[in-house]
Design a protein around this motif. Structure first.
Motif, short mmCIF file in Angstrom:
data_model
loop_
_atom_site.label_atom_id
_atom_site.label_comp_id
_atom_site.label_asym_id
_atom_site.label_seq_id
_atom_site.Cartn_x
_atom_site.Cartn_y
_atom_site.Cartn_z
N GLN A 1 -8.06 8.70 51.60
CA GLN A 1 -8.15 9.87 52.49
C GLN A 1 -8.02 9.46 53.95
OE1 GLN A 1 -8.28 12.66 51.02
NE2 GLN A 1 -9.47 12.48 49.15
N GLY A 2 -8.04 8.16 54.23
CA GLY A 2 -7.97 7.70 55.62
C GLY A 2 -6.63 8.04 56.25
N GLU A 3 -6.65 8.25 57.55
CA GLU A 3 -5.43 8.61 58.27
C GLU A 3 -4.44 7.45 58.19
OE1 GLU A 3 -6.26 10.39 62.01
OE2 GLU A 3 -4.16 10.58 62.56
N GLY A 4 -3.19 7.76 57.84
CA GLY A 4 -2.15 6.73 57.81
C GLY A 4 -2.11 5.95 56.51
N ILE A 5 -2.91 6.34 55.52
CA ILE A 5 -2.92 5.59 54.26
C ILE A 5 -2.25 6.39 53.15
CG2 ILE A 5 -4.40 4.58 52.46
CD1 ILE A 5 -6.32 3.77 54.54
N SER A 6 -1.37 5.75 52.42
CA SER A 6 -0.70 6.39 51.30
C SER A 6 -0.31 5.29 50.33
CB SER A 6 0.53 7.15 51.82
OG SER A 6 1.30 7.62 50.77
N PHE A 7 -0.92 5.29 49.13
CA PHE A 7 -0.67 4.22 48.17
C PHE A 7 0.38 4.63 47.15
CE2 PHE A 7 -5.27 3.29 49.14
CZ PHE A 7 -5.05 2.06 49.73
N SER A 8 1.27 3.72 46.80
CA SER A 8 2.13 3.92 45.65
C SER A 8 1.37 3.48 44.41
CB SER A 8 3.41 3.10 45.80
OG SER A 8 3.10 1.72 45.66
N LYS B 1 -1.57 0.53 44.05
CA LYS B 1 -2.89 0.73 43.44
C LYS B 1 -3.15 -0.31 42.37
CE LYS B 1 -4.62 5.01 43.36
NZ LYS B 1 -4.86 6.46 43.17
N LEU B 2 -2.14 -0.59 41.57
CA LEU B 2 -2.32 -1.61 40.52
C LEU B 2 -2.64 -2.96 41.15
CD1 LEU B 2 0.64 -0.52 38.20
CD2 LEU B 2 -1.81 -0.27 37.71
N ASN B 3 -1.93 -3.29 42.24
CA ASN B 3 -2.18 -4.57 42.91
C ASN B 3 -3.60 -4.64 43.46
OD1 ASN B 3 0.39 -5.44 42.39
ND2 ASN B 3 1.22 -4.77 44.37
N ILE B 4 -4.08 -3.53 44.00
CA ILE B 4 -5.43 -3.53 44.58
C ILE B 4 -6.48 -3.64 43.48
CG2 ILE B 4 -7.10 -2.08 45.82
CD1 ILE B 4 -4.85 -1.33 47.73
N THR C 1 -9.48 -11.28 50.27
CA THR C 1 -9.32 -10.03 49.53
C THR C 1 -9.29 -8.82 50.46
OG1 THR C 1 -10.57 -11.07 47.75
CG2 THR C 1 -10.16 -8.74 47.54
N ALA C 2 -10.19 -8.79 51.44
CA ALA C 2 -10.23 -7.65 52.37
C ALA C 2 -8.90 -7.56 53.13
CB ALA C 2 -11.38 -7.81 53.35
N ARG C 3 -8.40 -8.71 53.56
CA ARG C 3 -7.14 -8.73 54.31
C ARG C 3 -5.97 -8.30 53.42
NH1 ARG C 3 -5.75 -11.05 58.89
NH2 ARG C 3 -7.90 -11.71 59.06
N ILE D 1 -1.69 -4.43 51.71
CA ILE D 1 -1.06 -3.53 50.74
C ILE D 1 -1.09 -2.10 51.28
CG2 ILE D 1 -1.23 -2.55 48.42
CD1 ILE D 1 -2.37 -5.29 47.53
N ALA D 2 -2.19 -1.73 51.94
CA ALA D 2 -2.30 -0.37 52.50
C ALA D 2 -1.43 -0.22 53.73
CB ALA D 2 -3.75 -0.07 52.85
N ASN D 3 -0.87 -1.33 54.20
CA ASN D 3 -0.04 -1.31 55.39
C ASN D 3 -0.81 -0.83 56.62
OD1 ASN D 3 2.17 -1.71 56.89
ND2 ASN D 3 3.42 -0.09 56.00
N ILE D 4 -2.07 -1.25 56.68
CA ILE D 4 -2.93 -0.91 57.81
C ILE D 4 -3.16 -2.21 58.59
CG2 ILE D 4 -5.34 -0.34 58.37
CD1 ILE D 4 -3.80 2.10 57.56
N VAL D 5 -3.04 -2.14 59.90
CA VAL D 5 -3.31 -3.33 60.71
C VAL D 5 -4.78 -3.67 60.52
CG1 VAL D 5 -3.34 -4.30 63.01
CG2 VAL D 5 -1.56 -2.68 62.37
N PHE D 6 -5.05 -4.86 60.04
CA PHE D 6 -6.42 -5.25 59.74
C PHE D 6 -7.21 -5.38 61.04
CE2 PHE D 6 -9.72 -8.34 58.38
CZ PHE D 6 -10.25 -7.59 57.35
N ASP D 7 -8.42 -4.84 61.07
CA ASP D 7 -9.25 -4.93 62.26
C ASP D 7 -9.86 -6.33 62.31
OD1 ASP D 7 -11.05 -4.84 64.28
OD2 ASP D 7 -12.17 -3.13 63.53
#
Lengths: 540, 540
Positions: free
Chosen positions: B16-23, B27-30, B273-275, B280-286
């Motif tokens: 539900q986070g802004e900018g997140i969309s999983f194929s 999801k299988l990879n995560i 794992t967090a990174r 995979i989410a294509n989110i710049v890691f904080d």
């Protein structure tokens, strides 16, 4: 209502954050912002360790501030040196701030292993340094470095370091969780003990770091236990995981705990000020920051969106305008039909939730999102997309060809790229060429040059922001990039998006959307003017 | 030691986070990553609301997992519909997971104003739905939405909703701070009350959101008060300000509170794992994320660096390798001479802190930083800069000219740019041309084509990452950009940086640094091989 004073250390401890480097002018701008917000103290530098800070304090002496007091920061005197002969303390007082923050060691391990001094000498260093500054008429805040770790190792000694500072004349002792490893229970317990022992004549403060993800909670726990002074950084900057985020703490104190701080009208400035500080620091603002980030009141899940539209309280813990923020309803495949419908209605007022149009738009949107597009935040491109799907879009020009040339050596360092653009407007062709600081810049200039002949209103429009996001950075130079362009004229500002593996093409797409949005907007406005009060259907 | 089960909701609430969309593949990879980490439950989707989730569960049925159990998520039955006839519940059970998470309303305000049902009907909806799933042999976790707000409004009713779920067969009730507005004291108090009333036969869980910056603190407070189940997202994704960050919570539970969770060796996988999930989410890691970010153990202030070198415990709350992270000493003007010295010594082993060389390097570094360079993280460019300042640098080729041409329409959508490069190596000229997906890609291909004739080892090198940061984005298309390029060969990986107002030139600078670093590295290695055991001076 209890009152807490706020010390912002963005310019000192915040400047230790990775990727942060302030110019003197940056620092002056941030001081002004923090003063407008109503912060009590701005800890603005360490004059003994950084010559740039000396220059800053000279310039800052000319600032006219409201509530905020500037504070210089520095260590206690060195081992075996008289306070009056210590160069560091001389620099600290030399910059002439009414308030000084002196830090010293409260953890016996640090005294023995880092300072390499006797425990008694450290107590004398603290007392002497505070006394020296107090005798010079300064208000002294004493930062007890590593207080929580120090107390765990040797409680008696940790307390004696505070007593030394207070004996020397410190009017406030800030308990520092320097390594950021303490838990709220521990912080609350020790703060209460210190407040019982030394308060209320002496203010007890808290200085937390976020290494355990608990800097906000630790600060609130300290206030709950009697602290009346909170140190941190407005946007949470700082070494490692950052200092305590003051924007979060201030909002929590005021809205959740009923604790007074800053000024009555400060809260509504919170979002803008935090964002402006990040902008000056040239740090990408974390949009998920509580209260002040753009995501803080953004709703995406279909069910949440429906409920928030019925009653905001259902999924919002506070009212966004209280902290100067706003509610946003996001467009995305998860967002559901009601969001899309709302958008489609701007272009096609007669559309309903079950119109084939809405389904068509959703499917186009999903297709574009798969390709890398993101319309959250690019409302102008979204409106154009809707017009294209619904068939109400009519192009303003046809591109025959563009070509960009980049060359090194260029002979002209500032204008190393050239672009030629050939377009056609209603059968009339126009070719233009421009030089720019890079291919995108040259292309922007050339396209507008070609179009202004047909659409003179474009001269009032300018690009105000340009952002590039590499989507699949692992594909390296062949990666897909997403470009956002923000544009504005004298009235509005709007954002467009383009995606391609070629950064020039991605920029071109966003650029063309931006120009077309401007022209449609102008057309609507002039139609409105001639039609009387008909509402514009394009302006976001 | 107490044991807590962990439910990760990155694929459901995190999505539900802004900018997140999983194929589905994402999801299988995560799921695989979370299973390797040792998470107990992976809440992986809401099959009733999202058809893509149905497809995912079909595929996921073929995964072989270790500890992790997949859980499907969905609402209680609808108002006035029998559970066995409710489409949502049918979808929920239809995907065949052993565990299901059913959410329902605990806040009377939501029941009356959003659901528009009677309070009794809501209790029946909760009980019926849990009973239906339990009768089908599923383990039922009940998520009590808005529990903390609900209890504040109507404590008796909030407790009755839990009793309804437990009566229906739920074996775990997760108390949700859905709007993220609760404080740790309140969360701890209510969790203790619920645990007293329903435990220990029923597990009490916590599900926190970060809207007040307190999601981690609230989760820890709940565990401290008797919760034995924690929900969140590994990298803190989620709507608005995100769900509780599980990477922080897991490290705090294990390292600070002595609470057992995951598996004994899980902690050292935490950072990677967090990174990877963020990637995979294509989110710049904080990078300032506690424990797992690259900044979490990075030291920049001169004094801190000196102390950490003496004893890491002085400024580190935990040992970085425990959580799979590492200590970093940053190079910057604040970093002081000892950091620079360390670097200079790699090239000039005889340098000391007072060598004029060190001062020269510092001054060059400051000049480049003012221009927009940043060497934190670009070690290879820094090493080259040092060689240039110290005079040990010898170029591998001379650029006579490059030219890039981008054209639309290009006739070939995938190869719309062309680059020509003319270089000279020891008096021998070489011209090459290449087409690419954009000007940078074409330039990379052309340059390597030209150089491989002279330096065949370059064929083993590839670009693995490409990042663009617009520095003064307000200058729009004429803004200064900073490009980072990561390259690797079969042995090492290294990062270089380039800055210019022209993105092509910035990329070119980083590209040339990358190639030169590779060639120097190879030269050193072959010299080492022939010299015996002499140590390489270039490899970071």
């Amino acid at each position: 209502m209890a009152r807490v004073t706020i010390l912002d250390s963005t310019l000192r401890d915040g400047a230790q954050g990775e990727g942060i480097s302030f110019s003197v002018q940056d620092k002056l701008n941030i001081v002004r912002l923090l003063d407008s917000l109503g912060v009590d103290y701005v800890e603005a530098g360490n004059p003994g360790s950084n010559p740039k800070d000396m220059e800053f304090f000279r310039e800052a002496a000319h600032l006219t501030l409201g509530r905020a007091k500037l504070a210089a920061f520095g260590p206690t005197r060195r081992v075996g040196i008289e306070a009056s002969r210590d160069e560091g303390l001389k620099s600290l007082l030399g910059v002439g701030t009414e308030t000084v923050v002196i830090f010293g060691k409260s953890w016996d391990f640090h005294v023995s292993h880092v300072l390499k001094a006797s425990l008694d000498e450290n107590l004398a260093m603290i007392a002497d340094s505070c006394a020296y500054a107090a005798a010079a008429g300064r208000r002294v805040i004493y930062d007890a470095e590593h207080f929580f770790d120090g107390y765990a190792a040797n409680p008696d000694y940790a307390i004696r370091t505070l007593a030394a500072a207070i004996g020397g004349g410190a009017s406030c002792v800030a308990l520092c969780d320097t390594n950021g490893g303490s838990l709220p229970g521990w912080v609350g317990e020790l703060t209460a003990a210190v407040a019982r022992k030394f308060g209320p004549e002496v203010a007890v403060g808290i200085h937390a770091h976020n290494d355990s993800g608990l800097a906000v909670a630790n600060s609130l726990a300290a206030v709950g236990a009697g602290a009346s002074h909170v140190q941190g950084c407005l946007a949470g900057f700082g070494e490692r995981c950052g200092n305590a985020n003051l924007s979060t703490i201030i909002a929590d104190l005021r809205l959740k705990m009923g604790v007074d701080c800053l000024q009555p009208d400060s809260l509504s400035l919170l979002s803008l000020t935090a964002r402006s500080v990040a902008e000056i620091a040239n740090i990408v603002f974390d949009e998920s920051t509580p209260f002040v980030g753009r995501h803080a009141f953004a709703h995406k899940a279909g069910m949440h969106v429906d409920a928030v539209v019925k009653n905001p309280r259902s999924f919002e813990h506070v009212d966004p305008p209280l902290v100067g923020n706003e509610r946003r309803i996001l467009v995305s495949e998860v967002g559901g039909r009601s969001v899309i419908l709302d958008r489609v209605k701007r272009v096609y007022p007669e559309a309903t939730k079950d119109s084939p149009l809405v389904a068509q738009v959703l499917s186009k949107l999903k297709e574009m999102e798969r390709f890398g597009y993101q319309f959250e935040g690019a409302d102008a491109s979204l409106d154009l997309l809707l017009m294209k799907v619904t068939g109400t879009y009519k192009p303003f020009f046809r591109l025959s060809k563009y070509r960009t040339i980049g060359e090194q050596p260029s002979g002209d360092a500032a204008r190393c790229a050239q672009a030629t653009v050939k377009i056609e407007v209603e059968g009339v062709e126009e070719v233009s060429v421009a030089e720019g600081d890079g291919p995108v810049h040259a292309l922007d200039l050339a396209l507008r040059k070609a179009l202004e002949r047909f659409y003179p209103s474009l001269s009032a429009m300018r690009l105000t922001d340009y952002k590039v996001r590499v989507l699949d950075s692992a594909s390296a130079a062949a990666a897909t990039v997403r470009v956002f362009i923000e544009s504005s004229d004298t009235v509005d500002s709007w954002t467009t998006v383009g995606v391609s593996t070629d950064i020039i093409e991605a920029s071109w797409i966003a650029l063309v959307d931006s120009i077309e949005f401007k022209l449609i907007k102008d057309m609507d406005k002039s139609r409105e003017a001639s039609d009387g009060k008909e509402k514009s259907s394009h302006v976001a």
